[in-house]
Motif scaffolding. Structure first.
Motif, PDB file in Angstrom:
ATOM      1  N   GLY A   1      73.578 -45.162 -20.649  1.00 20.70           N
ATOM      2  CA  GLY A   1      73.674 -45.296 -19.199  1.00 20.70           C
ATOM      3  C   GLY A   1      73.159 -44.092 -18.439  1.00 20.70           C
ATOM      4  O   GLY A   1      73.353 -44.000 -17.229  1.00 20.70           O
ATOM      5  N   ASP A   2      72.486 -43.160 -19.138  1.00 21.75           N
ATOM      6  CA  ASP A   2      72.054 -41.940 -18.462  1.00 21.75           C
ATOM      7  C   ASP A   2      70.544 -41.833 -18.269  1.00 21.75           C
ATOM      8  O   ASP A   2      70.025 -40.760 -17.948  1.00 21.75           O
ATOM      9  CB  ASP A   2      72.587 -40.704 -19.168  1.00 21.75           C
ATOM     10  CG  ASP A   2      72.086 -40.571 -20.604  1.00 21.75           C
ATOM     11  OD1 ASP A   2      71.326 -41.442 -21.075  1.00 21.75           O
ATOM     12  OD2 ASP A   2      72.463 -39.581 -21.255  1.00 21.75           O
ATOM     13  N   ALA A   3      69.837 -42.935 -18.439  1.00 23.50           N
ATOM     14  CA  ALA A   3      68.390 -42.940 -18.197  1.00 23.50           C
ATOM     15  C   ALA A   3      67.933 -44.354 -17.853  1.00 23.50           C
ATOM     16  O   ALA A   3      68.435 -45.332 -18.410  1.00 23.50           O
ATOM     17  CB  ALA A   3      67.627 -42.429 -19.414  1.00 23.50           C
ATOM     18  N   LEU A   4      66.979 -44.419 -16.942  1.00 24.84           N
ATOM     19  CA  LEU A   4      66.379 -45.689 -16.561  1.00 24.84           C
ATOM     20  C   LEU A   4      64.947 -45.754 -17.068  1.00 24.84           C
ATOM     21  O   LEU A   4      64.247 -44.736 -17.103  1.00 24.84           O
ATOM     22  CB  LEU A   4      66.358 -45.841 -15.038  1.00 24.84           C
ATOM     23  CG  LEU A   4      67.696 -45.919 -14.328  1.00 24.84           C
ATOM     24  CD1 LEU A   4      67.495 -45.870 -12.816  1.00 24.84           C
ATOM     25  CD2 LEU A   4      68.445 -47.175 -14.734  1.00 24.84           C
ATOM     26  N   LEU A   5      64.531 -46.942 -17.438  1.00 22.78           N
ATOM     27  CA  LEU A   5      63.132 -47.219 -17.744  1.00 22.78           C
ATOM     28  C   LEU A   5      62.652 -48.188 -16.680  1.00 22.78           C
ATOM     29  O   LEU A   5      63.236 -49.264 -16.505  1.00 22.78           O
ATOM     30  CB  LEU A   5      62.982 -47.843 -19.135  1.00 22.78           C
ATOM     31  CG  LEU A   5      61.577 -48.290 -19.515  1.00 22.78           C
ATOM     32  CD1 LEU A   5      60.597 -47.119 -19.537  1.00 22.78           C
ATOM     33  CD2 LEU A   5      61.599 -49.004 -20.863  1.00 22.78           C
ATOM     34  N   LEU A   6      61.633 -47.788 -15.949  1.00 19.64           N
ATOM     35  CA  LEU A   6      61.065 -48.630 -14.911  1.00 19.64           C
ATOM     36  C   LEU A   6      59.741 -49.184 -15.412  1.00 19.64           C
ATOM     37  O   LEU A   6      58.799 -48.424 -15.646  1.00 19.64           O
ATOM     38  CB  LEU A   6      60.830 -47.831 -13.634  1.00 19.64           C
ATOM     39  CG  LEU A   6      62.023 -47.055 -13.081  1.00 19.64           C
ATOM     40  CD1 LEU A   6      61.606 -46.279 -11.842  1.00 19.64           C
ATOM     41  CD2 LEU A   6      63.180 -47.981 -12.784  1.00 19.64           C
ATOM     42  N   LEU A   7      59.689 -50.477 -15.613  1.00 18.59           N
ATOM     43  CA  LEU A   7      58.424 -51.128 -15.943  1.00 18.59           C
ATOM     44  C   LEU A   7      57.760 -51.416 -14.604  1.00 18.59           C
ATOM     45  O   LEU A   7      58.336 -52.106 -13.754  1.00 18.59           O
ATOM     46  CB  LEU A   7      58.664 -52.404 -16.739  1.00 18.59           C
ATOM     47  CG  LEU A   7      59.400 -52.206 -18.068  1.00 18.59           C
ATOM     48  CD1 LEU A   7      59.594 -53.536 -18.772  1.00 18.59           C
ATOM     49  CD2 LEU A   7      58.671 -51.230 -18.965  1.00 18.59           C
ATOM     50  N   VAL A   8      56.584 -50.840 -14.407  1.00 17.65           N
ATOM     51  CA  VAL A   8      55.944 -50.892 -13.103  1.00 17.65           C
ATOM     52  C   VAL A   8      54.520 -51.408 -13.196  1.00 17.65           C
ATOM     53  O   VAL A   8      53.911 -51.409 -14.267  1.00 17.65           O
ATOM     54  CB  VAL A   8      55.933 -49.492 -12.435  1.00 17.65           C
ATOM     55  CG1 VAL A   8      57.346 -48.943 -12.291  1.00 17.65           C
ATOM     56  CG2 VAL A   8      55.048 -48.504 -13.192  1.00 17.65           C
ATOM     57  N   ASP A   9      54.004 -51.804 -12.056  1.00 18.97           N
ATOM     58  CA  ASP A   9      52.584 -52.078 -11.905  1.00 18.97           C
ATOM     59  C   ASP A   9      52.057 -50.955 -11.025  1.00 18.97           C
ATOM     60  O   ASP A   9      52.326 -50.919  -9.821  1.00 18.97           O
ATOM     61  CB  ASP A   9      52.353 -53.445 -11.280  1.00 18.97           C
ATOM     62  CG  ASP A   9      50.898 -53.847 -11.283  1.00 18.97           C
ATOM     63  OD1 ASP A   9      50.086 -53.209 -11.993  1.00 18.97           O
ATOM     64  OD2 ASP A   9      50.553 -54.803 -10.575  1.00 18.97           O
ATOM     65  N   GLN A  10      51.364 -50.013 -11.630  1.00 18.53           N
ATOM     66  CA  GLN A  10      50.871 -48.808 -10.952  1.00 18.53           C
ATOM     67  C   GLN A  10      49.529 -49.074 -10.300  1.00 18.53           C
ATOM     68  O   GLN A  10      48.599 -49.546 -10.943  1.00 18.53           O
ATOM     69  CB  GLN A  10      50.739 -47.671 -11.972  1.00 18.53           C
ATOM     70  CG  GLN A  10      50.091 -46.415 -11.449  1.00 18.53           C
ATOM     71  CD  GLN A  10      50.988 -45.661 -10.499  1.00 18.53           C
ATOM     72  OE1 GLN A  10      52.155 -45.436 -10.782  1.00 18.53           O
ATOM     73  NE2 GLN A  10      50.440 -45.272  -9.351  1.00 18.53           N
TER      74      GLN A  10
END
Length: 128
Positions: free
Chosen positions: A80-89
């Protein structure tokens, strides 16, 4: 959204690490920090918003450079201490004008540049 926020282990400054990854290629683009407010803004708008520690305010990726990140999916790690953001850059992710902030590698006992800028940094922020 409250269920997600309750599961996030924010640090003492109220922030959590966020890694941005291009959703279709798997390329790691950058690492930044997010606050509760920036997470809510990201989920509300679909445009990634971080918290700038140096400016102590929300930072909407691309607001001055036009190099925006659209959120495809947000993931929370097992602790719970990190996020992964799948993005369209759109365009480059790094303020140096490179696609990724991870453009240096330790190879054969030396730190070497493995990616050249695609855009001159002064061109990214000429309107700001």
């Amino acid at each position: 959204m409250n269920e997600l926020l309750e599961k996030i282990d924010f640090n003492a400054d109220g922030l959590v690490t966020a890694v941005a990854q291009q959703h279709d290629t798997g390329e790691i683009l950058m690492l930044a920090w997010m606050s509760r407010e920036s997470i809510l803004e990201t989920l509300r708008t679909g445009q990634v918003c971080y918290f700038s520690r140096s400016r102590q305010k929300l930072w909407r990726k691309g607001e001055s450079s036009g190099q925006v990140q659209k959120l495809v999916e947000m993931r929370l790690d097992c602790d719970g201490d990190a996020l992964l953001l799948l993005v369209d850059q759109t365009g480059v992710a790094c303020h140096t004008g490179r696609r990724s902030c991870f453009y240096r590698a330790w190879r054969d006992g030396a730190l070497v540049e493995i990616a050249a800028p695609l855009v001159a940094p002064e061109m990214l922020y000429k309107g700001s």
